[in-house]
Design a protein around this motif. Structure first.
Motif, PDB file in Angstrom:
ATOM      1  N   MET A  69       0.799  -1.221   0.000  1.00 57.78           N
ATOM      2  CA  MET A  69       0.000   0.000   0.000  1.00 57.78           C
ATOM      3  C   MET A  69       0.834   1.275   0.000  1.00 57.78           C
ATOM      4  SD  MET A  69      -3.191  -0.815   2.560  1.00 57.78           S
ATOM      5  CE  MET A  69      -2.156  -0.752   4.024  1.00 57.78           C
ATOM      6  N   VAL A  70       1.984   1.267   0.673  1.00 58.07           N
ATOM      7  CA  VAL A  70       2.735   2.500   0.899  1.00 58.07           C
ATOM      8  C   VAL A  70       3.987   2.553   0.029  1.00 58.07           C
ATOM      9  CG1 VAL A  70       3.969   3.879   2.607  1.00 58.07           C
ATOM     10  CG2 VAL A  70       1.881   2.665   3.265  1.00 58.07           C
ATOM     11  N   SER A  71       4.186   3.688  -0.614  1.00 61.82           N
ATOM     12  CA  SER A  71       5.402   3.931  -1.392  1.00 61.82           C
ATOM     13  C   SER A  71       6.110   5.144  -0.820  1.00 61.82           C
ATOM     14  CB  SER A  71       5.070   4.175  -2.865  1.00 61.82           C
ATOM     15  OG  SER A  71       4.519   3.025  -3.463  1.00 61.82           O
ATOM     16  N   ASN A  72       7.422   5.017  -0.610  1.00 59.40           N
ATOM     17  CA  ASN A  72       8.232   6.114  -0.097  1.00 59.40           C
ATOM     18  C   ASN A  72       9.108   6.673  -1.213  1.00 59.40           C
ATOM     19  OD1 ASN A  72       7.205   5.836   2.499  1.00 59.40           O
ATOM     20  ND2 ASN A  72       8.784   4.387   3.111  1.00 59.40           N
ATOM     21  N   TYR A  73       8.975   7.976  -1.475  1.00 58.98           N
ATOM     22  CA  TYR A  73       9.707   8.645  -2.539  1.00 58.98           C
ATOM     23  C   TYR A  73      10.767   9.568  -1.930  1.00 58.98           C
ATOM     24  CZ  TYR A  73       5.606   7.335  -5.364  1.00 58.98           C
ATOM     25  OH  TYR A  73       4.596   6.645  -5.993  1.00 58.98           O
ATOM     26  N   LEU A  74      11.998   9.395  -2.335  1.00 54.40           N
ATOM     27  CA  LEU A  74      13.067  10.300  -1.924  1.00 54.40           C
ATOM     28  C   LEU A  74      13.092  11.457  -2.915  1.00 54.40           C
ATOM     29  CD1 LEU A  74      15.533  11.023  -0.173  1.00 54.40           C
ATOM     30  CD2 LEU A  74      16.921   9.632  -1.731  1.00 54.40           C
ATOM     31  N   ILE A  75      12.803  12.657  -2.428  1.00 58.14           N
ATOM     32  CA  ILE A  75      12.784  13.855  -3.263  1.00 58.14           C
ATOM     33  C   ILE A  75      14.069  14.631  -3.023  1.00 58.14           C
ATOM     34  CG2 ILE A  75      11.567  15.997  -3.810  1.00 58.14           C
ATOM     35  CD1 ILE A  75       9.018  14.687  -2.728  1.00 58.14           C
ATOM     36  N   VAL A  76      14.828  14.851  -4.087  1.00 56.90           N
ATOM     37  CA  VAL A  76      16.126  15.509  -3.981  1.00 56.90           C
ATOM     38  C   VAL A  76      16.138  16.749  -4.871  1.00 56.90           C
ATOM     39  CG1 VAL A  76      18.622  15.224  -4.155  1.00 56.90           C
ATOM     40  CG2 VAL A  76      17.174  13.225  -3.687  1.00 56.90           C
ATOM     41  N   GLY A  77      16.411  17.893  -4.276  1.00 59.42           N
ATOM     42  CA  GLY A  77      16.540  19.135  -5.030  1.00 59.42           C
ATOM     43  C   GLY A  77      17.988  19.570  -5.056  1.00 59.42           C
ATOM     44  N   VAL A  78      18.516  19.854  -6.257  1.00 57.54           N
ATOM     45  CA  VAL A  78      19.924  20.242  -6.379  1.00 57.54           C
ATOM     46  C   VAL A  78      20.048  21.538  -7.165  1.00 57.54           C
ATOM     47  CG1 VAL A  78      20.760  17.865  -6.246  1.00 57.54           C
ATOM     48  CG2 VAL A  78      20.238  18.854  -8.476  1.00 57.54           C
ATOM     49  N   SER A  98      -1.461   4.619  -1.171  1.00 55.97           N
ATOM     50  CA  SER A  98      -2.313   4.689  -2.358  1.00 55.97           C
ATOM     51  C   SER A  98      -3.743   4.223  -2.099  1.00 55.97           C
ATOM     52  CB  SER A  98      -1.705   3.855  -3.490  1.00 55.97           C
ATOM     53  OG  SER A  98      -1.557   2.502  -3.087  1.00 55.97           O
ATOM     54  N   VAL A  99      -3.971   3.537  -0.983  1.00 53.60           N
ATOM     55  CA  VAL A  99      -5.318   3.063  -0.652  1.00 53.60           C
ATOM     56  C   VAL A  99      -6.104   4.132   0.099  1.00 53.60           C
ATOM     57  CG1 VAL A  99      -6.653   1.332   0.594  1.00 53.60           C
ATOM     58  CG2 VAL A  99      -4.577   0.666  -0.631  1.00 53.60           C
ATOM     59  N   THR A 100      -5.486   4.732   1.102  1.00 49.49           N
ATOM     60  CA  THR A 100      -6.172   5.750   1.910  1.00 49.49           C
ATOM     61  C   THR A 100      -5.906   7.167   1.408  1.00 49.49           C
ATOM     62  OG1 THR A 100      -4.313   5.998   3.452  1.00 49.49           O
ATOM     63  CG2 THR A 100      -5.926   4.274   3.930  1.00 49.49           C
ATOM     64  N   ASP A 101      -4.955   7.309   0.455  1.00 44.64           N
ATOM     65  CA  ASP A 101      -4.530   8.608  -0.075  1.00 44.64           C
ATOM     66  C   ASP A 101      -3.900   9.500   0.997  1.00 44.64           C
ATOM     67  OD1 ASP A 101      -4.826   8.672  -2.846  1.00 44.64           O
ATOM     68  OD2 ASP A 101      -6.991   8.890  -2.683  1.00 44.64           O
ATOM     69  N   GLU A 102      -3.414   8.888   2.065  1.00 48.61           N
ATOM     70  CA  GLU A 102      -2.674   9.655   3.065  1.00 48.61           C
ATOM     71  C   GLU A 102      -1.272   9.978   2.545  1.00 48.61           C
ATOM     72  OE1 GLU A 102      -3.705   8.552   7.545  1.00 48.61           O
ATOM     73  OE2 GLU A 102      -3.299   6.765   6.365  1.00 48.61           O
ATOM     74  N   MET A 103      -0.838  11.203   2.791  1.00 51.11           N
ATOM     75  CA  MET A 103       0.510  11.609   2.417  1.00 51.11           C
ATOM     76  C   MET A 103       1.232  12.175   3.631  1.00 51.11           C
ATOM     77  SD  MET A 103       0.460  13.356  -1.348  1.00 51.11           S
ATOM     78  CE  MET A 103       0.119  12.376  -2.810  1.00 51.11           C
ATOM     79  N   ALA A 268      -7.020  13.151  -8.984  1.00 53.21           N
ATOM     80  CA  ALA A 268      -8.383  12.641  -8.918  1.00 53.21           C
ATOM     81  C   ALA A 268      -8.874  12.431  -7.493  1.00 53.21           C
ATOM     82  CB  ALA A 268      -8.484  11.319  -9.683  1.00 53.21           C
ATOM     83  N   SER A 269      -7.958  12.383  -6.554  1.00 54.68           N
ATOM     84  CA  SER A 269      -8.343  12.070  -5.171  1.00 54.68           C
ATOM     85  C   SER A 269      -8.957  13.252  -4.447  1.00 54.68           C
ATOM     86  CB  SER A 269      -7.121  11.571  -4.384  1.00 54.68           C
ATOM     87  OG  SER A 269      -6.141  12.582  -4.300  1.00 54.68           O
ATOM     88  N   GLY A 270      -8.919  14.431  -5.080  1.00 52.64           N
ATOM     89  CA  GLY A 270      -9.510  15.601  -4.446  1.00 52.64           C
ATOM     90  C   GLY A 270      -8.596  16.193  -3.396  1.00 52.64           C
ATOM     91  N   SER A 271      -9.191  16.598  -2.282  1.00 53.54           N
ATOM     92  CA  SER A 271      -8.423  17.241  -1.219  1.00 53.54           C
ATOM     93  C   SER A 271      -7.581  16.217  -0.467  1.00 53.54           C
ATOM     94  CB  SER A 271      -9.370  17.948  -0.246  1.00 53.54           C
ATOM     95  OG  SER A 271      -8.643  18.557   0.792  1.00 53.54           O
TER      96      SER A 271
END
Length: 313
Positions: A69-78, A98-103, A268-271
């Motif tokens: 259900m959960v995906s972890n994305y490493l965001i890198v700004g350079v 992706s199931v609960t749309d929690e971020m 599509a998930s809205g708010s």
């Protein structure tokens, strides 16, 4: 007799008229759908062309075992400024259910004194300089015992361009004070619409009493604003061009179809509310100075790992 025949034919003529109207309606609907599809493809290609010469080379990346259900994305700004090697200015972990749309968004301070695998300890942002995304990923996942499944790398110049595509009229931000020092723009206090360059300057400002901690808070505010802009109905027309441009402006291990699916799922998930955390947490760090690393933040690793795990659940 003739009157009876006329009466019998009226329902038939009425039914035929209804059928004709129905056919016209569906024909117009089909033409409208084709028009939207053509527009979307043209805008997507326009975005691709716009970013065709700015693509960062893809980096080697070995992901951790995926979860259901959960995906972890490493965001890198350079901020590469044309250099082959640069330090990472922004390091975040975005955890998406992706199931609960929690971020959930975790910001890591760049001056954390980190145990970098196969190197001596340095500031956390030095890991990217020494070994790219993979070494930064290994440093964070090892130090805090957290899995990382994908990475997203963006150069600051590309960030500016993407913002201007996503929101041609700017993104509304409440600038809490006048800002200008070392950010390339001059911002005045108050609510205003910021273009890409101005928004980047706002996110990077750190020359006040709050230093990097204030900058991380602003970066999190910017992420929230971008999320709201992405899911805003008024910006649906900008999504195809944005997705196309992202192919050149953003480097990631995700395939094009995965990127499109992720963006559309969020839109599509809205708010969607984003919970935020900064590492190190308040009261779990101290400042130190080393000849090889300069001024650093020494953290209570065990406590911060526990806080991170409780936050991510």
């Amino acid at each position: 007799m003739e009157e009876n025949q006329q009466f019998e034919h009226r329902p038939t003529r009425y039914k035929k008229r209804r059928l004709r109207k129905g056919r016209v309606f569906f024909l117009l609907l089909f033409i409208f759908a084709i028009g939207i599809g053509v527009y979307a493809v043209m805008q997507y290609r326009s975005g691709l062309e716009l970013a065709s010469k700015t693509k960062h080379p893809e980096e080697s990346f070995v992901a951790d075992e995926p979860t259901e259900m959960v995906s972890n994305y490493l965001i890198v700004g350079v901020d590469s400024r044309g250099e082959e090697q640069s330090r990472s200015d922004t390091m975040m972990l975005l955890s998406w259910n992706s199931v609960t749309d929690e971020m959930k968004l975790v910001s890591f301070m760049r001056d954390i004194y980190a145990d970098i695998p196969e190197y001596q300890s340095y500031k956390l942002n030095t890991a990217y300089y020494l070994g790219g995304v993979q070494l930064l990923k290994d440093t964070i996942s090892t130090m805090f015992d957290v899995p990382i499944h994908h990475y997203v790398l963006i150069d600051f110049k590309s960030f500016e361009s993407l913002i201007d595509i996503m929101a041609p009229n700017g993104i509304e931000m409440d600038v809490e004070k006048d800002m200008s020092e070392h950010i390339g723009v001059s911002l005045t206090k108050g609510v205003q619409n910021l273009n890409g360059k101005e928004l980047l300057g706002y996110a990077r400002f750190r020359h006040d009493e709050n230093g990097d901690f204030g900058r991380v808070e602003r970066q999190q505010k910017v992420i929230d604003a971008l999320k709201n802009e992405l899911i805003s109905p008024r910006n649906i027309k900008n999504l195809p061009k944005l997705i196309g441009a992202a192919q050149g402006y953003i480097t990631t291990d995700l395939s094009t179809s995965d990127e499109i699916k992720t963006v559309l799922s969020v839109a599509a998930s809205g708010s969607v509310e984003i919970e935020k955390l900064t590492i190190p947490a308040k009261g779990t760090y101290s400042f130190a100075d080393y000849s090889h690393a300069g001024s650093v933040i020494e953290i209570d690793k065990q406590t911060n790992t526990q806080i991170l795990h409780e936050f991510l659940k």
